[in-house]
Design a protein around this motif. Structure first.
Motif, PDB file in Angstrom:
ATOM      1  N   THR A   1      43.322  42.256  15.006  1.00  0.00           N
ATOM      2  CA  THR A   1      43.536  40.832  15.269  1.00  0.00           C
ATOM      3  C   THR A   1      42.221  40.104  15.097  1.00  0.00           C
ATOM      4  O   THR A   1      41.168  40.622  15.446  1.00  0.00           O
TER       5      THR A   1
ATOM      6  N   SER B   1      41.890  37.253  16.522  1.00  0.00           N
ATOM      7  CA  SER B   1      41.840  36.375  17.684  1.00  0.00           C
ATOM      8  C   SER B   1      40.708  36.798  18.603  1.00  0.00           C
ATOM      9  O   SER B   1      40.264  37.933  18.602  1.00  0.00           O
ATOM     10  N   THR B   2      40.245  35.859  19.412  1.00  0.00           N
ATOM     11  CA  THR B   2      39.195  36.211  20.354  1.00  0.00           C
ATOM     12  C   THR B   2      39.753  36.481  21.745  1.00  0.00           C
ATOM     13  O   THR B   2      39.032  36.870  22.634  1.00  0.00           O
ATOM     14  N   SER B   3      41.025  36.266  21.897  1.00  0.00           N
ATOM     15  CA  SER B   3      41.614  36.468  23.212  1.00  0.00           C
ATOM     16  C   SER B   3      42.928  37.202  23.066  1.00  0.00           C
ATOM     17  O   SER B   3      43.980  36.614  22.922  1.00  0.00           O
ATOM     18  N   ILE B   4      42.841  38.502  23.081  1.00  0.00           N
ATOM     19  CA  ILE B   4      44.010  39.327  22.815  1.00  0.00           C
ATOM     20  C   ILE B   4      45.120  39.047  23.823  1.00  0.00           C
ATOM     21  O   ILE B   4      46.296  39.077  23.498  1.00  0.00           O
ATOM     22  N   ALA B   5      44.752  38.760  25.043  1.00  0.00           N
ATOM     23  CA  ALA B   5      45.772  38.594  26.075  1.00  0.00           C
ATOM     24  C   ALA B   5      46.624  37.364  25.809  1.00  0.00           C
ATOM     25  O   ALA B   5      47.806  37.345  26.097  1.00  0.00           O
ATOM     26  N   ASN B   6      46.009  36.338  25.239  1.00  0.00           N
ATOM     27  CA  ASN B   6      46.772  35.119  25.030  1.00  0.00           C
ATOM     28  C   ASN B   6      47.460  35.081  23.677  1.00  0.00           C
ATOM     29  O   ASN B   6      48.459  34.429  23.506  1.00  0.00           O
TER      30      ASN B   6
ATOM     31  N   SER C   1      50.011  42.711  22.762  1.00  0.00           N
ATOM     32  CA  SER C   1      48.940  43.157  23.644  1.00  0.00           C
ATOM     33  C   SER C   1      49.406  43.187  25.090  1.00  0.00           C
ATOM     34  O   SER C   1      48.844  43.883  25.921  1.00  0.00           O
ATOM     35  N   ARG C   2      50.448  42.433  25.373  1.00  0.00           N
ATOM     36  CA  ARG C   2      50.989  42.452  26.728  1.00  0.00           C
ATOM     37  C   ARG C   2      51.550  43.815  27.074  1.00  0.00           C
ATOM     38  O   ARG C   2      51.780  44.117  28.235  1.00  0.00           O
TER      39      ARG C   2
ATOM     40  N   PHE D   1      50.172  46.622  26.248  1.00  0.00           N
ATOM     41  CA  PHE D   1      49.071  47.560  26.324  1.00  0.00           C
ATOM     42  C   PHE D   1      49.308  48.606  27.413  1.00  0.00           C
ATOM     43  O   PHE D   1      49.133  49.798  27.214  1.00  0.00           O
ATOM     44  N   MET D   2      49.738  48.132  28.558  1.00  0.00           N
ATOM     45  CA  MET D   2      49.937  49.036  29.685  1.00  0.00           C
ATOM     46  C   MET D   2      51.027  50.069  29.399  1.00  0.00           C
ATOM     47  O   MET D   2      50.927  51.203  29.848  1.00  0.00           O
TER      48      MET D   2
ATOM     49  N   ILE E   1      39.309  47.114  19.140  1.00  0.00           N
ATOM     50  CA  ILE E   1      39.779  45.898  18.500  1.00  0.00           C
ATOM     51  C   ILE E   1      39.144  45.843  17.119  1.00  0.00           C
ATOM     52  O   ILE E   1      37.931  46.019  16.986  1.00  0.00           O
TER      53      ILE E   1
END
Lengths: 349, 349
Positions: free
Chosen positions: A70, A72-77, A82-83, A85-86, A103
């Motif tokens: 990615t 992107s600089t903010s994988i979580a958003n 990426s959500r 991941f867990m 990343i």
DNA sequence: CTGAAAGCGCTTACAG
DNA sequence: CTGAAAGCGCTTACAG
């Protein structure tokens, strides 16, 4: 940090290193009394064999590399997957694997490619899981040719490398949505495609068009856009679309993915066009936000957790048995109807 | 998978393994011509030294263990700090470190403890970063005593182990909020605490009480609740609070953390109490959702990305130099005023 | 400037 | 049932 090693354990237990190793690796030919004595010493000293020593004798690292591609600089958003991941870490843990998370910004950049190859070559990981890869990315083929085991999310391998496994989205989500919209009376349908280098986006596009054809609906150029899989992409495409077809707006905009649909929402808000009432909107993916959005977004939704669980399971199968029953999985989506689409009481034209 | 090793590279380049190693590790005593010839062979063969071989000679793994302690099943949705996962991986990468990501459900459970100790002892990681740890968790002390390097988020170590570094929230966020609310005219202030086993929650609680005392405001028992750092906790605490003080409601509820504040929101919605107009609400943390919530949540907000960046930097410093300038960092928060608090024109009582 | 050798911590045939 | 020895892939004094 100096750690205790098997030689010291052996000394403390009054046995040889061989026996310590046999105990640790559960060899059958160790008398119970010896086993217990050695285990006792091991426990007392919190001894765990060094991974590097074990690996040099041919054991696996029991580690999966997770390559999140990615820019992107903010994988979580920014990337929906990426959500989950867990789910990956948890499922790996349940199979006694660890996850080395990385990343990767650009899988075409030489430095990035070198990085990826290094991780594999250093023997840090037994396999790699890739998320966010364009079709036909050269380094993927190189890795497969080099014999690496790869688990791909949303990818297909025309060469059918035996040590690739892919978990993908169903191919017919677009058609499902067109059928639904047709039933609601919609005939003037706009389509916003995603990143056409991605398998899912290609399938979704084909499927939208197939649905249109099936119902004898024309595909108008000004109602066909190419965005990305981002909110900004959907936003820009919609603004353009509204401008280009100002005199004759569609009654529904189909976004190839939920993120783009949020961009559609924003553009419609700004243009003061009531979502659902004047222009209906649909998406695909199943973003957790769909339910919270106003109005709730109708979407074909996938069970990402399940998808990643299957991916991890098949990858560990490949590592351990050298084979997997099936190399590509296509998982079904479920049409979830919310309030972003309204029934057209009178058919246009 | 059989990989090429330094012996083969040496043979191909017509030198000894020693020289190959010298080239790879940038030893000065290699003539340029030799260096180039060897590098050429290395590149051609995509050779990277096996980590296990290197480690056995005492090199570091250049890997950080990231231990996310949470009993949640969905890290992406439930722990705010997990959103900053990417900051950790990125900052580590910039220092040439990798991140082994793990989820630990319960740091008091023997199996979980054993797992954590194993990861360190196997030599997989050079240091561990822990998020979500209660104060005085025994295994943390054990690891420190064993000489491990630990980076903690929101933690303090009374024993001042030299190889622990902690990045924490400022201590006075509560007082900042009370000052602000006092200025708005609020006198009837309720406080919902978080998980009192966590450093930040203890500080926030103390700071709330200190602010109350400073302004001579009484702390009423029925307006003091203990929730967790979850939405559900805030919700339940607020329901209880509304019930217990039905005859004399506070004019503001201070939540110890933003997640709990969302729970307060929900309880107020359900009770048909207008947020801001009848009861103001504040939180602490700086959740990205604060801006999107309705009404926007006033909160003391922190730069999590910066906090994790500092944490990673100090941990790598510890690994490489054995020391860090400072062992505990307390970072300032910023009061961000949104619409969840209203000015009281007439002071109650 | 460079190679032979030792050694890191393991496991695994091998021999007894 | 168990120990001595070989070997995995590196790096690093050591010797020249």
């Amino acid at each position: 940090m100096k750690r205790i090693n098997s030689t010291e354990i052996a000394k403390l237990a009054g046995v040889s290193r061989s026996t310590v190793s046999r105990v640790i690796n559960n060899y059958p030919n160790v008398p119970e009394a010896t086993r217990e004595r050695v285990m006792q010493i091991i426990k007392e000293n919190h001894y765990y064999p060094q991974l590097s020593g074990k690996m040099l004798t041919g054991q696996k690292s029991r580690t999966l590399g997770l390559f999140w591609v990615t820019n992107s600089t903010s994988i979580a958003n920014d990337t929906l997957s990426s959500r989950y991941f867990m789910s990956i870490v948890d499922e790996a843990a349940s199979k006694n694997y660890l996850v080395l998370a990385m990343i990767v910004r650009n899988l075409y950049d030489p430095e990035n490619i070198q990085f990826v190859r290094r991780i594999f070559s250093e023997g840090r990981i037994d396999a790699g899981i890739f998320v966010g890869v364009d079709l036909n990315t050269p380094v993927i083929n190189d890795l497969l040719d080099a014999g690496e085991i790869l688990g791909m999310f949303d990818y297909t391998d025309p060469a059918h490398h035996p040590n690739l496994v892919a978990v993908n989205f169903e191919k017919n989500s677009g058609e499902k949505l067109i059928d639904y919209l047709y039933d609601l009376g919609h005939r003037k349908i706009a389509i916003i495609n995603g990143n056409m280098a991605r398998l899912s986006c290609i399938h979704r596009n084909e499927s939208f068009l197939q649905g249109m054809q099936k119902h004898g609906l024309p595909i108008r150029n000004e109602w066909l856009a190419y965005a990305g899989i981002t909110k900004a992409g959907g936003y820009n495409a919609t603004k353009q679309l509204l401008q280009d077809s100002a005199g004759d707006l569609p009654t529904v905009i189909c976004a190839n993915n939920d993120w783009a649909a949020y961009g559609v929402y924003q553009a419609l808000y700004e243009a003061n066009i009531s979502i659902g009432d004047r222009i209906s909107v649909v998406g695909i993916d199943g973003h957790p936000h769909n339910e919270l959005a106003y109005p709730g977004l109708t979407s074909v939704e996938f069970n990402f957790k399940e998808m990643f669980t299957i991916l991890v399971d098949r990858v560990t199968d490949l590592i351990e048995t050298g084979q997997t029953g099936q190399n590509e999985y296509y998982l079904d989506g479920r049409l979830v109807i919310r309030n972003s689409c309204k029934k057209l009481t009178e058919l246009p034209q």
